[in-house]
Design a protein around this motif. Structure first.
Motif, PDB file in Angstrom:
ATOM      1  N   LYS A   1      11.407   0.097 -17.248  1.00  0.00           N
ATOM      2  CA  LYS A   1      11.564   1.287 -17.382  1.00  0.00           C
ATOM      3  C   LYS A   1      10.578   2.504 -17.133  1.00  0.00           C
ATOM      4  CE  LYS A   1      12.294   4.243 -21.616  1.00  0.00           C
ATOM      5  NZ  LYS A   1      12.182   4.247 -22.871  1.00  0.00           N
ATOM      6  N   GLU A   2       9.611   2.056 -17.006  1.00  0.00           N
ATOM      7  CA  GLU A   2       8.341   3.108 -16.486  1.00  0.00           C
ATOM      8  C   GLU A   2       7.577   3.140 -15.269  1.00  0.00           C
ATOM      9  OE1 GLU A   2       5.440   3.290 -19.757  1.00  0.00           O
ATOM     10  OE2 GLU A   2       6.848   2.994 -21.173  1.00  0.00           O
ATOM     11  N   PHE A   3       7.806   1.820 -14.359  1.00  0.00           N
ATOM     12  CA  PHE A   3       7.225   1.759 -13.307  1.00  0.00           C
ATOM     13  C   PHE A   3       8.121   1.221 -12.298  1.00  0.00           C
ATOM     14  CE2 PHE A   3       4.117   1.011 -16.909  1.00  0.00           C
ATOM     15  CZ  PHE A   3       3.123   2.120 -16.565  1.00  0.00           C
ATOM     16  N   VAL A   4       7.574   1.421 -11.006  1.00  0.00           N
ATOM     17  CA  VAL A   4       8.196   0.904  -9.705  1.00  0.00           C
ATOM     18  C   VAL A   4       7.295  -0.257  -9.467  1.00  0.00           C
ATOM     19  CG1 VAL A   4       8.602   1.164  -7.446  1.00  0.00           C
ATOM     20  CG2 VAL A   4       9.359   2.834  -8.798  1.00  0.00           C
ATOM     21  N   THR A   5       7.594  -1.456  -9.344  1.00  0.00           N
ATOM     22  CA  THR A   5       6.763  -2.615  -9.141  1.00  0.00           C
ATOM     23  C   THR A   5       6.655  -2.980  -7.621  1.00  0.00           C
ATOM     24  OG1 THR A   5       8.541  -4.149  -9.387  1.00  0.00           O
ATOM     25  CG2 THR A   5       7.128  -3.471 -11.257  1.00  0.00           C
ATOM     26  N   VAL A   6       5.565  -3.565  -7.163  1.00  0.00           N
ATOM     27  CA  VAL A   6       5.117  -4.132  -5.802  1.00  0.00           C
ATOM     28  C   VAL A   6       4.123  -5.170  -6.155  1.00  0.00           C
ATOM     29  CG1 VAL A   6       4.121  -3.660  -3.718  1.00  0.00           C
ATOM     30  CG2 VAL A   6       5.097  -1.680  -4.850  1.00  0.00           C
ATOM     31  N   LEU A   7       4.664  -6.477  -5.498  1.00  0.00           N
ATOM     32  CA  LEU A   7       3.727  -7.541  -5.473  1.00  0.00           C
ATOM     33  C   LEU A   7       3.286  -7.802  -4.281  1.00  0.00           C
ATOM     34  CD1 LEU A   7       2.649 -10.079  -7.208  1.00  0.00           C
ATOM     35  CD2 LEU A   7       4.658 -11.246  -6.234  1.00  0.00           C
ATOM     36  N   LEU A   8       1.874  -7.958  -4.067  1.00  0.00           N
ATOM     37  CA  LEU A   8       1.249  -7.960  -2.696  1.00  0.00           C
ATOM     38  C   LEU A   8       0.409  -9.252  -2.844  1.00  0.00           C
ATOM     39  CD1 LEU A   8       0.284  -4.451  -1.826  1.00  0.00           C
ATOM     40  CD2 LEU A   8       2.403  -5.613  -0.905  1.00  0.00           C
ATOM     41  N   SER A   9       0.650 -10.173  -1.867  1.00  0.00           N
ATOM     42  CA  SER A   9      -0.151 -11.337  -1.809  1.00  0.00           C
ATOM     43  C   SER A   9      -1.335 -11.233  -0.709  1.00  0.00           C
ATOM     44  CB  SER A   9       0.656 -12.607  -1.368  1.00  0.00           C
ATOM     45  OG  SER A   9      -0.130 -13.689  -1.039  1.00  0.00           O
ATOM     46  N   ARG A  10      -2.414 -11.220  -1.019  1.00  0.00           N
ATOM     47  CA  ARG A  10      -3.458 -11.179   0.103  1.00  0.00           C
ATOM     48  C   ARG A  10      -3.271 -12.105   1.297  1.00  0.00           C
ATOM     49  NH1 ARG A  10      -8.733 -12.930  -3.421  1.00  0.00           N
ATOM     50  NH2 ARG A  10      -8.317 -15.263  -2.958  1.00  0.00           N
ATOM     51  N   ASP A  11      -2.561 -13.313   0.904  1.00  0.00           N
ATOM     52  CA  ASP A  11      -2.325 -14.243   1.892  1.00  0.00           C
ATOM     53  C   ASP A  11      -1.078 -13.992   2.770  1.00  0.00           C
ATOM     54  OD1 ASP A  11      -4.484 -15.714   0.481  1.00  0.00           O
ATOM     55  OD2 ASP A  11      -2.933 -16.345  -0.826  1.00  0.00           O
ATOM     56  N   ARG A  12      -0.305 -13.217   2.507  1.00  0.00           N
ATOM     57  CA  ARG A  12       1.040 -12.811   3.405  1.00  0.00           C
ATOM     58  C   ARG A  12       1.239 -11.249   3.625  1.00  0.00           C
ATOM     59  NH1 ARG A  12       5.180 -14.183   0.122  1.00  0.00           N
ATOM     60  NH2 ARG A  12       3.790 -14.744  -1.778  1.00  0.00           N
ATOM     61  N   HIS A  13       0.663 -10.463   2.833  1.00  0.00           N
ATOM     62  CA  HIS A  13       1.127  -9.184   2.963  1.00  0.00           C
ATOM     63  C   HIS A  13       0.087  -8.149   3.478  1.00  0.00           C
ATOM     64  CE1 HIS A  13       3.990 -10.985  -0.293  1.00  0.00           C
ATOM     65  NE2 HIS A  13       4.683 -10.463   0.765  1.00  0.00           N
ATOM     66  N   PHE A  14       0.427  -6.944   4.185  1.00  0.00           N
ATOM     67  CA  PHE A  14      -0.560  -6.035   4.384  1.00  0.00           C
ATOM     68  C   PHE A  14      -0.816  -5.398   3.233  1.00  0.00           C
ATOM     69  CE2 PHE A  14      -1.113  -1.519   5.082  1.00  0.00           C
ATOM     70  CZ  PHE A  14      -2.276  -1.502   5.628  1.00  0.00           C
ATOM     71  N   ILE A  15      -2.373  -5.304   2.937  1.00  0.00           N
ATOM     72  CA  ILE A  15      -2.658  -4.579   1.891  1.00  0.00           C
ATOM     73  C   ILE A  15      -3.125  -3.143   2.113  1.00  0.00           C
ATOM     74  CG2 ILE A  15      -4.532  -4.590  -0.228  1.00  0.00           C
ATOM     75  CD1 ILE A  15      -2.447  -6.965  -0.149  1.00  0.00           C
ATOM     76  N   PRO A  16      -2.710  -2.032   1.709  1.00  0.00           N
ATOM     77  CA  PRO A  16      -3.060  -0.861   1.872  1.00  0.00           C
ATOM     78  C   PRO A  16      -4.666  -0.374   1.743  1.00  0.00           C
ATOM     79  CG  PRO A  16      -1.246  -0.894   0.671  1.00  0.00           C
ATOM     80  CD  PRO A  16      -1.595  -2.067   0.637  1.00  0.00           C
ATOM     81  N   LYS A  17      -4.979   0.384   2.344  1.00  0.00           N
ATOM     82  CA  LYS A  17      -6.653   0.851   2.352  1.00  0.00           C
ATOM     83  C   LYS A  17      -6.898   1.314   0.849  1.00  0.00           C
ATOM     84  CE  LYS A  17      -9.938   3.983   4.355  1.00  0.00           C
ATOM     85  NZ  LYS A  17     -10.002   5.317   5.204  1.00  0.00           N
ATOM     86  N   GLY A  18      -7.755   1.108   0.310  1.00  0.00           N
ATOM     87  CA  GLY A  18      -8.120   1.615  -0.861  1.00  0.00           C
ATOM     88  C   GLY A  18      -8.099   0.260  -1.959  1.00  0.00           C
ATOM     89  N   PHE A  19      -7.261  -0.701  -1.593  1.00  0.00           N
ATOM     90  CA  PHE A  19      -7.044  -1.748  -2.642  1.00  0.00           C
ATOM     91  C   PHE A  19      -8.010  -2.932  -2.447  1.00  0.00           C
ATOM     92  CE2 PHE A  19      -2.898   0.321  -2.549  1.00  0.00           C
ATOM     93  CZ  PHE A  19      -2.733   0.655  -3.872  1.00  0.00           C
ATOM     94  N   LYS A  20      -8.700  -3.172  -3.302  1.00  0.00           N
ATOM     95  CA  LYS A  20      -9.597  -4.719  -3.264  1.00  0.00           C
ATOM     96  C   LYS A  20      -8.866  -5.787  -3.400  1.00  0.00           C
ATOM     97  CE  LYS A  20     -13.794  -2.275  -5.063  1.00  0.00           C
ATOM     98  NZ  LYS A  20     -14.590  -2.369  -6.012  1.00  0.00           N
ATOM     99  N   THR A  21      -9.002  -6.871  -2.620  1.00  0.00           N
ATOM    100  CA  THR A  21      -8.337  -8.088  -2.716  1.00  0.00           C
ATOM    101  C   THR A  21      -8.776  -9.263  -3.120  1.00  0.00           C
ATOM    102  OG1 THR A  21      -8.789  -8.604  -0.315  1.00  0.00           O
ATOM    103  CG2 THR A  21      -7.074  -7.197  -0.764  1.00  0.00           C
ATOM    104  N   SER A  22     -10.201  -9.203  -3.779  1.00  0.00           N
ATOM    105  CA  SER A  22     -10.789 -10.265  -4.144  1.00  0.00           C
ATOM    106  C   SER A  22     -11.812  -9.802  -5.170  1.00  0.00           C
ATOM    107  CB  SER A  22     -11.674 -10.868  -3.113  1.00  0.00           C
ATOM    108  OG  SER A  22     -12.309 -11.948  -3.611  1.00  0.00           O
TER     109      SER A  22
END
Length: 143
Positions: free
Chosen positions: A70-91
Protein backbone atom coordinates in the motif's frame (compact mmCIF):
# COMPACT_ATOMS: atom_id res chain seq x y z
CA UNK A 1 -13.75 -20.98 -16.48
CA UNK A 2 -15.76 -18.75 -14.14
CA UNK A 3 -15.09 -21.21 -11.33
CA UNK A 4 -11.33 -20.94 -11.89
CA UNK A 5 -11.46 -17.14 -11.87
CA UNK A 6 -13.52 -17.12 -8.70
CA UNK A 7 -11.09 -19.55 -7.09
CA UNK A 8 -8.14 -17.32 -8.00
CA UNK A 9 -9.85 -14.23 -6.62
CA UNK A 10 -10.78 -16.04 -3.43
CA UNK A 11 -7.25 -17.33 -2.89
CA UNK A 12 -5.90 -13.79 -3.37
CA UNK A 13 -8.28 -12.51 -0.70
CA UNK A 14 -7.41 -15.32 1.71
CA UNK A 15 -3.64 -15.27 1.33
CA UNK A 16 -3.20 -11.57 0.66
CA UNK A 17 -1.24 -9.92 -2.07
CA UNK A 18 2.31 -11.04 -2.63
CA UNK A 19 5.08 -8.50 -2.64
CA UNK A 20 6.49 -7.70 -6.04
CA UNK A 21 10.26 -7.41 -6.17
CA UNK A 22 11.45 -5.74 -9.36
CA UNK A 23 15.19 -5.13 -9.66
CA UNK A 24 15.06 -1.82 -11.54
CA UNK A 25 15.81 1.05 -9.18
CA UNK A 26 15.33 3.79 -11.79
CA UNK A 27 11.92 2.45 -12.75
CA UNK A 28 10.94 2.25 -9.07
CA UNK A 29 11.75 5.95 -8.63
CA UNK A 30 9.52 6.82 -11.59
CA UNK A 31 6.70 4.68 -10.20
CA UNK A 32 7.10 6.26 -6.76
CA UNK A 33 6.83 9.72 -8.26
CA UNK A 34 3.73 8.76 -10.23
CA UNK A 35 2.05 7.03 -7.25
CA UNK A 36 3.26 9.49 -4.57
CA UNK A 37 4.97 6.75 -2.58
CA UNK A 38 8.33 6.05 -1.03
CA UNK A 39 10.65 3.36 -2.35
CA UNK A 40 11.72 0.47 -0.13
CA UNK A 41 15.06 -0.89 -1.32
CA UNK A 42 16.16 -4.23 0.10
CA UNK A 43 19.78 -5.11 -0.59
CA UNK A 44 20.67 -8.76 -0.09
CA UNK A 45 23.26 -11.35 -1.00
CA UNK A 46 22.30 -14.60 -2.67
CA UNK A 47 24.07 -16.57 0.07
CA UNK A 48 23.01 -14.54 3.12
CA UNK A 49 21.04 -16.63 5.62
CA UNK A 50 19.74 -13.55 7.46
CA UNK A 51 18.45 -12.14 4.17
CA UNK A 52 16.60 -15.38 3.49
CA UNK A 53 15.23 -15.46 7.03
CA UNK A 54 13.94 -11.89 6.67
CA UNK A 55 12.35 -12.67 3.31
CA UNK A 56 10.80 -15.93 4.60
CA UNK A 57 9.47 -14.64 7.91
CA UNK A 58 8.99 -10.89 8.29
CA UNK A 59 8.12 -10.26 4.65
CA UNK A 60 5.63 -13.14 4.68
CA UNK A 61 3.57 -11.58 7.47
CA UNK A 62 0.18 -10.60 6.06
CA UNK A 63 0.05 -7.17 7.72
CA UNK A 64 3.59 -6.36 6.63
CA UNK A 65 2.86 -7.38 3.03
CA UNK A 66 -0.32 -5.31 2.94
CA UNK A 67 1.40 -2.24 4.33
CA UNK A 68 4.42 -2.51 2.06
CA UNK A 69 2.18 -2.95 -1.00
CA UNK A 70 0.00 0.00 0.00
CA UNK A 71 2.67 2.50 1.02
CA UNK A 72 5.85 1.66 -0.91
CA UNK A 73 7.31 0.79 -4.26
CA UNK A 74 9.66 -2.14 -3.68
CA UNK A 75 13.06 -2.96 -5.15
CA UNK A 76 15.17 -6.01 -4.37
CA UNK A 77 18.83 -5.74 -5.27
CA UNK A 78 21.27 -8.58 -4.85
CA UNK A 79 24.81 -7.37 -4.48
CA UNK A 80 25.80 -10.57 -6.31
CA UNK A 81 23.71 -9.94 -9.43
CA UNK A 82 22.50 -6.34 -9.70
CA UNK A 83 23.90 -2.88 -10.12
CA UNK A 84 23.73 -1.09 -6.77
CA UNK A 85 23.25 2.68 -7.14
CA UNK A 86 25.75 5.08 -5.64
CA UNK A 87 25.06 5.90 -2.00
CA UNK A 88 23.86 2.43 -0.99
CA UNK A 89 26.15 0.25 1.10
CA UNK A 90 26.30 -3.42 0.19
CA UNK A 91 28.00 -4.97 3.17
CA UNK A 92 26.90 -6.37 5.49
CA UNK A 93 23.40 -7.39 4.43
CA UNK A 94 20.43 -7.33 4.55
CA UNK A 95 20.26 -3.58 4.18
CA UNK A 96 17.02 -1.64 4.21
CA UNK A 97 16.65 1.76 2.56
CA UNK A 98 13.58 3.95 2.33
CA UNK A 99 14.01 6.68 -0.27
CA UNK A 100 11.82 9.34 -1.80
CA UNK A 101 11.04 9.55 -5.52
CA UNK A 102 14.21 11.62 -6.05
CA UNK A 103 16.39 8.94 -4.46
CA UNK A 104 17.02 10.80 -1.19
CA UNK A 105 17.58 8.30 1.61
CA UNK A 106 15.05 9.03 4.35
CA UNK A 107 15.75 6.05 6.57
CA UNK A 108 18.10 3.08 6.52
CA UNK A 109 18.83 0.09 8.67
CA UNK A 110 20.89 -3.05 8.69
CA UNK A 111 20.12 -6.67 9.48
CA UNK A 112 17.31 -9.10 10.04
CA UNK A 113 14.25 -7.53 11.65
CA UNK A 114 11.09 -9.09 13.01
CA UNK A 115 7.64 -7.83 12.07
CA UNK A 116 7.30 -5.37 14.94
CA UNK A 117 10.66 -3.71 14.40
CA UNK A 118 10.27 -3.61 10.62
CA UNK A 119 6.85 -2.00 11.05
CA UNK A 120 8.48 0.70 13.18
CA UNK A 121 11.07 1.23 10.41
CA UNK A 122 8.24 1.94 8.00
CA UNK A 123 6.79 4.41 10.53
CA UNK A 124 10.17 6.16 10.81
CA UNK A 125 10.52 6.39 7.03
CA UNK A 126 7.03 7.89 6.67
CA UNK A 127 7.68 10.37 9.50
CA UNK A 128 10.95 11.47 7.90
CA UNK A 129 9.16 11.89 4.57
CA UNK A 130 6.49 14.09 6.17
CA UNK A 131 9.17 16.21 7.87
CA UNK A 132 11.00 16.59 4.56
CA UNK A 133 7.82 17.66 2.76
CA UNK A 134 7.01 20.14 5.53
CA UNK A 135 10.53 21.59 5.34
CA UNK A 136 10.37 21.89 1.55
CA UNK A 137 6.97 23.62 1.78
CA UNK A 138 8.37 26.22 4.19
CA UNK A 139 6.41 25.02 7.20
CA UNK A 140 7.44 23.14 10.28
CA UNK A 141 5.71 20.59 12.41
CA UNK A 142 5.94 20.82 16.19
CA UNK A 143 5.64 17.55 18.04
Amino acid sequence: MKFILMLLLLSEMIFGAELKWPCDYSKALLTAKKEHKLVYVLIVSDTCRWCKKFENTTLQNKKIKERVNKEFVTVLLSRDRHFIPKGFKTSPVPRHYFVDAKGKILYSSLGYRDEELFDSFMDNAQENYIKLKDTNNGSSTNK
